[in-house]
Structure formats: structure tokens, C-alpha cells
Write an enzyme that holds these catalytic residues in place. Sequence first.
Site, PDB file in Angstrom:
ATOM      1  N   LYS A 182      -4.231   3.047   2.756  1.00 12.70           N
ATOM      2  CA  LYS A 182      -5.311   2.213   2.205  1.00 12.70           C
ATOM      3  C   LYS A 182      -6.500   3.085   1.797  1.00 12.70           C
ATOM      4  O   LYS A 182      -7.101   2.881   0.741  1.00 12.70           O
ATOM      5  CB  LYS A 182      -5.745   1.169   3.245  1.00 12.70           C
ATOM      6  CG  LYS A 182      -4.610   0.210   3.605  1.00 12.70           C
ATOM      7  CD  LYS A 182      -4.962  -0.645   4.814  1.00 12.70           C
ATOM      8  CE  LYS A 182      -3.779  -1.480   5.243  1.00 12.70           C
ATOM      9  NZ  LYS A 182      -3.976  -2.170   6.513  1.00 12.70           N
ATOM     10  N   LYS A 237       0.832  -1.227   0.000  1.00 12.04           N
ATOM     11  CA  LYS A 237       0.000   0.000   0.000  1.00 12.04           C
ATOM     12  C   LYS A 237       0.852   1.256   0.000  1.00 12.04           C
ATOM     13  O   LYS A 237       0.476   2.266  -0.597  1.00 12.04           O
ATOM     14  CB  LYS A 237      -0.942   0.014   1.202  1.00 12.04           C
ATOM     15  CG  LYS A 237      -0.272  -0.156   2.551  1.00 12.04           C
ATOM     16  CD  LYS A 237      -0.804  -1.349   3.266  1.00 12.04           C
ATOM     17  CE  LYS A 237       0.224  -1.948   4.176  1.00 12.04           C
ATOM     18  NZ  LYS A 237      -0.187  -3.239   4.710  1.00 12.04           N
TER      19      LYS A 237
HETATM   20  N1  LIG Z   1       1.788  -9.273   6.764  1.00 17.03           N
HETATM   21  C1  LIG Z   1       0.559  -8.917   6.459  1.00 17.03           C
HETATM   22  O1  LIG Z   1      -0.400  -9.356   7.083  1.00 17.03           O
HETATM   23  C2  LIG Z   1       0.301  -7.978   5.309  1.00 17.03           C
HETATM   24  C3  LIG Z   1      -1.037  -7.628   5.021  1.00 17.03           C
HETATM   25  C4  LIG Z   1      -1.295  -6.793   3.930  1.00 17.03           C
HETATM   26  C5  LIG Z   1      -0.239  -6.301   3.190  1.00 17.03           C
HETATM   27  N2  LIG Z   1       1.045  -6.627   3.531  1.00 17.03           N
HETATM   28  C6  LIG Z   1       2.125  -6.080   2.702  1.00 17.03           C
HETATM   29  O2  LIG Z   1       2.821  -7.153   2.093  1.00 17.03           O
HETATM   30  C7  LIG Z   1       4.183  -6.794   1.904  1.00 17.03           C
HETATM   31  C8  LIG Z   1       5.047  -7.863   2.576  1.00 17.03           C
HETATM   32  O3  LIG Z   1       4.701  -7.931   3.938  1.00 17.03           O
HETATM   33  P1  LIG Z   1       5.214  -9.130   4.884  1.00 17.03           P
HETATM   34  O4  LIG Z   1       4.404  -9.015   6.120  1.00 17.03           O
HETATM   35  O5  LIG Z   1       5.261 -10.409   4.147  1.00 17.03           O
HETATM   36  O6  LIG Z   1       6.689  -8.631   5.197  1.00 17.03           O
HETATM   37  P2  LIG Z   1       7.868  -9.469   5.855  1.00 17.03           P
HETATM   38  O7  LIG Z   1       7.368 -10.681   6.537  1.00 17.03           O
HETATM   39  O8  LIG Z   1       8.698  -8.500   6.609  1.00 17.03           O
HETATM   40  O9  LIG Z   1       8.703  -9.959   4.574  1.00 17.03           O
HETATM   41  C9  LIG Z   1       9.365  -9.077   3.733  1.00 17.03           C
HETATM   42  C10 LIG Z   1      10.176  -9.884   2.761  1.00 17.03           C
HETATM   43  O10 LIG Z   1      10.832  -8.984   1.845  1.00 17.03           O
HETATM   44  C11 LIG Z   1      12.218  -9.239   1.836  1.00 17.03           C
HETATM   45  N3  LIG Z   1      12.903  -7.965   1.703  1.00 17.03           N
HETATM   46  C12 LIG Z   1      12.782  -6.893   2.528  1.00 17.03           C
HETATM   47  N4  LIG Z   1      13.591  -5.905   2.098  1.00 17.03           N
HETATM   48  C13 LIG Z   1      14.210  -6.381   0.997  1.00 17.03           C
HETATM   49  C14 LIG Z   1      15.175  -5.860   0.129  1.00 17.03           C
HETATM   50  N5  LIG Z   1      15.680  -4.636   0.328  1.00 17.03           N
HETATM   51  N6  LIG Z   1      15.599  -6.639  -0.917  1.00 17.03           N
HETATM   52  C15 LIG Z   1      15.109  -7.868  -1.095  1.00 17.03           C
HETATM   53  N7  LIG Z   1      14.188  -8.433  -0.273  1.00 17.03           N
HETATM   54  C16 LIG Z   1      13.771  -7.687   0.746  1.00 17.03           C
HETATM   55  C17 LIG Z   1      12.547  -9.886   3.164  1.00 17.03           C
HETATM   56  O11 LIG Z   1      13.717 -10.698   2.986  1.00 17.03           O
HETATM   57  P3  LIG Z   1      14.316 -11.589   4.199  1.00 17.03           P
HETATM   58  O12 LIG Z   1      13.243 -12.555   4.557  1.00 17.03           O
HETATM   59  O13 LIG Z   1      15.479 -12.258   3.608  1.00 17.03           O
HETATM   60  O14 LIG Z   1      14.637 -10.620   5.287  1.00 17.03           O
HETATM   61  C18 LIG Z   1      11.286 -10.699   3.421  1.00 17.03           C
HETATM   62  O15 LIG Z   1      11.378 -11.961   2.798  1.00 17.03           O
HETATM   63  C19 LIG Z   1       4.313  -5.394   2.487  1.00 17.03           C
HETATM   64  O16 LIG Z   1       4.144  -4.440   1.468  1.00 17.03           O
HETATM   65  C20 LIG Z   1       3.151  -5.306   3.471  1.00 17.03           C
HETATM   66  O17 LIG Z   1       2.721  -3.975   3.694  1.00 17.03           O
HETATM   67  C21 LIG Z   1       1.322  -7.453   4.558  1.00 17.03           C
END
Ligand SMILES: NC(=O)c1ccc[n+]([C@@H]2O[C@H](COP(=O)([O-])OP(=O)(O)OC[C@H]3O[C@@H](n4cnc5c(N)ncnc54)[C@H](OP(=O)(O)O)[C@@H]3O)[C@@H](O)[C@H]2O)c1
Length: 434
Positions: A213, A113
Site C-alpha cells: 500500500k 494491492k
Molecule cells: N477483505 C478485505 O477487507 C479487503 C480489503 C482491501 C482489499 N482487499 C483485496 O480485495 C481482493 C479480494 O479480497 P477478499 O477479501 O474478497 O478475498 P476472498 O474473500 O478470499 O475472495 C476471493 C474471491 O476470489 C475467488 N478466486 C480466488 N482465486 C481464484 C482463481 N484462481 N480463479 C477464480 N476465482 C478465484 C474466490 O473464489 P471462491 O469463492 O469460489 O473460492 C473468491 O470468490 C484482494 O485483492 C484483497 O487484497 C480485501
Amino acid sequence: MSKTSASASPLRLGIAGLGTVGTGVIKIVQSQAELLAARTGREITISAVSARSRDKERGVDIGPYDWEDDAVVLAGRDDVDIFVELMGGSDGPAKAATEAALAAGKDVVTANKALLAIHGQELALQAEGAGSVIRFEAAVAGGIPVIKSLTEGLAGNEIARVMGVMNGTCNYILTRMEDAGLPYDEVFAEADALGFLEADPNLDVGGIDAGHKLALLASIAFGTQVDFGAVELEGIGSITIEDIRAADDMGYKIKLLGVAQMTGRGLEQRMSPCLVPASSPLGQLQGGTNMVVLEGDAVGQIVLRGAGAGEGPTASAVMADILDIARGVRLPTFGQPASTLRKARAARATLAAPYYLRMHLVDKPGALAKIASALGEAGISIDRMRQYGHQDTTAPVLIVTHKTTSSALDEAMMAFEGTGVLVDTPVAIRIEDV
Ligand SMILES: NC(=O)c1ccc[n+]([C@@H]2O[C@H](COP(=O)([O-])OP(=O)(O)OC[C@H]3O[C@@H](n4cnc5c(N)ncnc54)[C@H](OP(=O)(O)O)[C@@H]3O)[C@@H](O)[C@H]2O)c1
């Protein structure tokens, strides 16, 4: 024998980000291969993945896929049809890789978002120029199909208003404060210990995440260029247990509520604590659940409710976008061509509403009369008023006003300061008609 048609080529994904959402998507692709192929007529495959650390244990087998250290390289690979961006962040690699994917003619599915709230218009224009699509169902209210509802289900309606509780952490904090009778700081610490808060908690409790959002929904609802900078933001940090109890006593609940509506003066977008009737669907929303309320001229009001975050719900929304593309559904990013989206004039909350006011007055005769007269001079009439048990030398007072404008309220609040009867800064919370 495969259920896919012989002529349909597989749809090949490149997934950047293997955290909560990324691994959730991989699990669905792996465990539901037949179902996905049956529904789209194409096999959904993963060509390559990328994240920061290659060696991290992720609870899912990424062995079959190529690894890329650099998401930008992943985005441009010849064997990637859809670049799935699940890293997060409004700039940095998420933006660079999304731009690279579009430049290479790929479609993009993202849950990000922040990226779209800030760069949505330029990315949508780039996508259109390249003949690509960007889909972002997971970016708003997690598993709730709200983008699809607005873009497709309600496409025949003029939208009057969009409202929502779209940050589960804030709703958890507010409902937990009420249920356990605990102060904000204590529940905030609890939420932190449970891992509910973003690394920068202000994204949650400051209303920024939910504001992103709301800006995305407003763009689709009103055919305007996404403008996060115009969202009036106020977080939940100033809400006290006293407010929650007093609101309850008067038949209301306090929610961090997003409201977007087009008014005669322009587009109003605000994300702020509001009082809503306790008996309304929004008032009854408990814990981390999200709710979005959409109002159209033909359909009336519809209410969508469900999990706003978490591995399964978010991956479910990402998969819906991937399946749309597999089925050949290619909608403009914000529901109409980006070049036709208007630049909306930003309007501050102009529509009149009742307000809840809480203040502590010095316990002297005539104190309340001074407040009532300041309200009267600003043209604000009182609907209800309550005075609770005196605390030492101060008297807590609650006032519910009749409908008034935010500018009249500002005038009254300024006048309160000159009365000399206030003990602390008064709290004013809008009562939303939901
Ligand atoms: N979690 C939720 O419930 C949720 C809900 C709605 C939307 N979202 C959105 O979905 C997206 C992902 O969220 P998430 O919760 O899955 O995040 P997360 O668990 O923190 O995972 C982020 C992933 O991105 C990788 N990453 C971060 N910075 C990076 C970089 N500079 N280069 C390459 N890879 C990188 C990380 O690698 P490593 O694992 O190696 O550190 C990790 O695998 C975000 O935009 C978030 O706002 C999440």
C-alpha cells in the site's frame, strides 16, 4: 420512470471474485440501484460473474448474472465495460484477466494491492496504450478515500511526506498486547482464531501487505514508478510487551508505520515498527482502524481515519471507482501519465531521527558507561535513559537518543557487541516525528 437520462447506456460490470469484497459490491449494486443511477446518470448493471466454485452459497443472489469459470474469458466479454477484479494475488488469474481486460479495451477496477505494487507500472502503461483506466481505491486503506485525496484533492500540492498505519491486523495485535498485557505470540494466536490474519500471516505481521500500500501511495505522491522492492520492510514479530510498556512509560505508542518521503538522496520508503507520541492522532489509533497522514506544501497536514478492511468499507471504495468511470472521470492510474513517472533512486532512511533503544546489560559496575561511550563514539547523544528493576543478574536499560542517522546507529550497535556487557541483542526503534 427511471431517473437515468434516456440517452445514457447502462454501465455493465463483469465481477471476478465473489468473496468478502465481491459480494459486498454486488449487494451495493443491487440495493442502491436508484441512488447510483441518480448520481451518475447511468444504470449500473452486472453482466457476468466469476469465482473458483460455482456452487458456493454466497449470501447474495447471483442468479441474474451469467457465470464464467474463467476470469480471462469474463474480462473479454462484449457485454462488460468495466472488469472488476476482486480475486487477489499478484500474479495468476488476477494479472492474466486484468491484462486481457485492458487488451480488450475495458476499464479495470481492482482492490488488489499486491498486483499493482508489483506490476503497476506495466499495467498502467498498457492501460494508457489502450485508452483504458485502472482504478484501485480499495487497494489502499480499505474504505478511506486516500487515492482520491492524493490524486485529486491534493493535486495542487507538492507532497512532502506520506505516512500511515495501513494494516489493521497489526494495529489490532499491538493495541491488544497493550490493553490486555499479553505477549505477542498469544495475541497472534487470538487474531488467527478470529480470522484476522491472511492465509500467509507474514503478509500482515511481516509488513508486506502494508508495504504494498505504501509503494502505491508513494508513486502517486512523488510521481515515481511504483517500486515495492525498494520498501524497507520490518514486521512486528520482535515487539515485546516490555517494549510496549516502556514506550508507554516514556509517552509513546508503537505502531507499524509506513513512511514515504523524497529526500536529497532519493525516495525513502519504509514500513517498520516506530514509536509515535501517544498524544498524536497516530498514537491514539486503536484496534483494526487505519490512518493515513498526508503532508503537502500548501495544505499542511491532513489526517484520514477509517475502516481499512471489511466487506462494506472495501466495497464502498470499489463503488467509488466504478461511479467515477460512470461519470466520465478518467484519471491516469498513478495520477499522471505512466510514461512520465520517474524511476526513483531508492534511499535508505537517511533523515535523522531519535531512537528508542532497549537492552539488557550484565549487572556489573561500568556496564552502562561502556554503552554510553559506544554511543558517544558514534556521535550519538542521549536524551533520556531509564534503568528498570534488576532481573537476577541482568539490568534492563532504556535509552532515548537525540536525533541521529541510521548509519550512526548501526555503528553504535556494532560497537555495543564489542563491549562484552550485553546479555541479549538490543532492540532499536525509530521515533517518528508525526
Ligand atoms: N477483505 C478485505 O477487507 C479487503 C480489503 C482491501 C482489499 N482487499 C483485496 O480485495 C481482493 C479480494 O479480497 P477478499 O477479501 O474478497 O478475498 P476472498 O474473500 O478470499 O475472495 C476471493 C474471491 O476470489 C475467488 N478466486 C480466488 N482465486 C481464484 C482463481 N484462481 N480463479 C477464480 N476465482 C478465484 C474466490 O473464489 P471462491 O469463492 O469460489 O473460492 C473468491 O470468490 C484482494 O485483492 C484483497 O487484497 C480485501
